[in-house]
Write an enzyme that holds these catalytic residues in place. Structure first.
Site, PDB file in Angstrom:
ATOM      1  N   ASP A  18      12.241  39.490   4.908  1.00  0.00           N
ATOM      2  CA  ASP A  18      11.655  40.793   4.674  1.00  0.00           C
ATOM      3  C   ASP A  18      12.408  41.867   4.844  1.00  0.00           C
ATOM      4  OD1 ASP A  18      12.132  40.445   7.703  1.00  0.00           O
ATOM      5  OD2 ASP A  18      10.756  42.122   8.039  1.00  0.00           O
ATOM      6  N   GLU A  41      16.199  27.500   9.059  1.00  0.00           N
ATOM      7  CA  GLU A  41      16.520  28.913   8.976  1.00  0.00           C
ATOM      8  C   GLU A  41      16.324  29.548   7.788  1.00  0.00           C
ATOM      9  OE1 GLU A  41      15.996  31.539  10.657  1.00  0.00           O
ATOM     10  OE2 GLU A  41      16.822  31.668  12.553  1.00  0.00           O
ATOM     11  N   ASP A  42      15.939  30.693   7.484  1.00  0.00           N
ATOM     12  CA  ASP A  42      16.037  31.224   6.320  1.00  0.00           C
ATOM     13  C   ASP A  42      17.471  31.772   5.720  1.00  0.00           C
ATOM     14  OD1 ASP A  42      15.767  32.874   8.278  1.00  0.00           O
ATOM     15  OD2 ASP A  42      14.790  34.488   6.943  1.00  0.00           O
ATOM     16  N   LYS A  78      10.118  34.534  12.023  1.00  0.00           N
ATOM     17  CA  LYS A  78       9.148  34.353  11.073  1.00  0.00           C
ATOM     18  C   LYS A  78       9.820  33.589   9.646  1.00  0.00           C
ATOM     19  CE  LYS A  78       6.427  38.256  12.432  1.00  0.00           C
ATOM     20  NZ  LYS A  78       5.857  39.451  11.916  1.00  0.00           N
ATOM     21  N   PHE A  81      21.510  43.325   0.487  1.00  0.00           N
ATOM     22  CA  PHE A  81      20.073  43.282   1.352  1.00  0.00           C
ATOM     23  C   PHE A  81      19.297  42.538   0.519  1.00  0.00           C
ATOM     24  CE2 PHE A  81      16.749  44.502   3.767  1.00  0.00           C
ATOM     25  CZ  PHE A  81      17.109  45.577   4.526  1.00  0.00           C
ATOM     26  N   LYS A 137      25.203  33.809   4.667  1.00  0.00           N
ATOM     27  CA  LYS A 137      25.965  35.229   4.162  1.00  0.00           C
ATOM     28  C   LYS A 137      27.412  34.971   4.393  1.00  0.00           C
ATOM     29  CE  LYS A 137      22.993  39.278   3.963  1.00  0.00           C
ATOM     30  NZ  LYS A 137      22.737  40.440   4.523  1.00  0.00           N
ATOM     31  N   ARG A 178       8.315  38.838   2.069  1.00  0.00           N
ATOM     32  CA  ARG A 178       8.457  37.275   2.648  1.00  0.00           C
ATOM     33  C   ARG A 178       7.702  36.297   1.582  1.00  0.00           C
ATOM     34  NH1 ARG A 178      10.337  37.491   8.212  1.00  0.00           N
ATOM     35  NH2 ARG A 178       9.775  39.171   9.401  1.00  0.00           N
ATOM     36  N   ASP A 188      23.702  34.750   9.467  1.00  0.00           N
ATOM     37  CA  ASP A 188      24.523  36.085   9.134  1.00  0.00           C
ATOM     38  C   ASP A 188      25.744  36.039   9.952  1.00  0.00           C
ATOM     39  OD1 ASP A 188      25.290  38.397   8.699  1.00  0.00           O
ATOM     40  OD2 ASP A 188      23.307  39.487   8.442  1.00  0.00           O
TER      41      ASP A 188
HETATM   42  C1  PRP Z   1      17.154  36.407  10.791  1.00  0.00           C
HETATM   43  C2  PRP Z   1      17.096  34.791  10.786  1.00  0.00           C
HETATM   44  C3  PRP Z   1      17.884  34.303  12.036  1.00  0.00           C
HETATM   45  C4  PRP Z   1      18.786  35.433  12.298  1.00  0.00           C
HETATM   46  C5  PRP Z   1      20.227  35.421  11.582  1.00  0.00           C
HETATM   47  O1  PRP Z   1      15.899  36.564  11.821  1.00  0.00           O
HETATM   48  O2  PRP Z   1      15.961  34.281  10.505  1.00  0.00           O
HETATM   49  O3  PRP Z   1      17.035  34.034  12.896  1.00  0.00           O
HETATM   50  O4  PRP Z   1      18.444  36.741  11.600  1.00  0.00           O
HETATM   51  O5  PRP Z   1      21.091  36.453  11.955  1.00  0.00           O
HETATM   52  P1  PRP Z   1      22.456  36.148  12.671  1.00  0.00           P
HETATM   53  O6  PRP Z   1      23.048  34.815  12.028  1.00  0.00           O
HETATM   54  O7  PRP Z   1      22.814  37.371  12.582  1.00  0.00           O
HETATM   55  O8  PRP Z   1      22.037  35.920  14.283  1.00  0.00           O
HETATM   56  P2  PRP Z   1      15.092  37.984  12.182  1.00  0.00           P
HETATM   57  O9  PRP Z   1      15.782  38.456  13.285  1.00  0.00           O
HETATM   58  O10 PRP Z   1      15.493  38.803  10.823  1.00  0.00           O
HETATM   59  O11 PRP Z   1      13.577  37.745  12.238  1.00  0.00           O
HETATM   60  P3  PRP Z   1      12.597  37.272  11.254  1.00  0.00           P
HETATM   61  O12 PRP Z   1      13.103  35.718  10.826  1.00  0.00           O
HETATM   62  O13 PRP Z   1      11.283  37.116  12.195  1.00  0.00           O
HETATM   63  O14 PRP Z   1      12.558  38.316  10.040  1.00  0.00           O
END
Ligand code: PRP
Length: 189
Positions: A168, A106-107, A49, A161, A138, A174, A110
């Site tokens: 979120d 993507e947001d 999301k 964080f 990050k 969000r 990580d």
């Molecule tokens: C977040 C973000 C990426 C992922 C990145 O999604 O939107 O999809 O984590 O992390 P990584 O580089 O460690 O793989 P999340 O799983 O938090 O879902 P959301 O967007 O629905 O909150």
């Protein structure tokens, strides 16, 4: 907007609304430049999301005609096969990707796991090209994904964080128009 009740949960504002606007304008211009002479079409693929706010802002600022689609995925670190490491909760709404130059929106990146697997998945499924645009990075890559680099990056941020602008904590925050660092007492209580 700073009088929102949720603002009280912020330790620091990391990326302000004005900075976000400048970042989105810059990334949209980079995309227009890079896709000016493309063959095929440009498809912005938002990953639910967290991407929805960035996606909405970015698509308005790109002058190149775009189509949009969405996926929802989770990734796992411990599966034996790469293909088993990406769980697709909602798939892209089309079968033939051969004309699609995809930009995954993507947001945050990580560990790099989700985007590495997803990029590979889309290429394997015949996408004409695949790139990644992320608002935040990050730069905390797992060793396995240390070479993963987004093609368009808004801001590199510390390993804190962060919430807001799509991100979120327990589904809250969000809708905030800025990115902030949460006060530790909010998630430790
Ligand atoms: C977040 C973000 C990426 C992922 C990145 O999604 O939107 O999809 O984590 O992390 P990584 O580089 O460690 O793989 P999340 O799983 O938090 O879902 P959301 O967007 O629905 O909150």
């Amino acid at each position: 907007m700073h009088n929102s009740v949720l603002y009280n949960d912020m330790k620091t504002i990391l990326v302000t609304e004005e900075e976000i606007d400048r970042i989105v304008t810059r990334i949209a211009a980079e995309i227009d430049r890079d896709y000016a002479h493309m063959e095929g079409k440009l498809l912005l693929l938002g990953i639910l999301k967290g991407s929805v706010v960035f996606m909405g802002d970015l698509m308005k600022k790109i002058n190149t005609p775009v189509e949009i689609d969405f996926m929802k995925v989770s990734s796992y670190g411990n599966a034996t096969h790469t293909s088993g490491r990406l769980s697709i909760k909602l798939d892209i709404d089309r079968h033939d990707l051969s004309e699609s130059n995809i930009i995954i929106v993507e947001d945050i990146v990580d560990s790099g796991r989700t985007l590495s697997y997803l990029t590979e998945h889309l290429k394997r499924n015949g996408a004409r090209s695949v790139r990644v645009a992320t608002m935040l990075d990050k730069q905390c890559r797992d060793p396995e994904f240390k070479d993963f680099k987004a093609d368009y990056t808004g801001a590199v941020i510390p390993n804190e964080f962060v919430v807001g602008y799509g991100l979120d904590y327990a589904e809250k925050y969000r809708a905030l128009p800025y990115v902030g660092i949460l006060k530790p007492e909010v998630y430790t209580k």
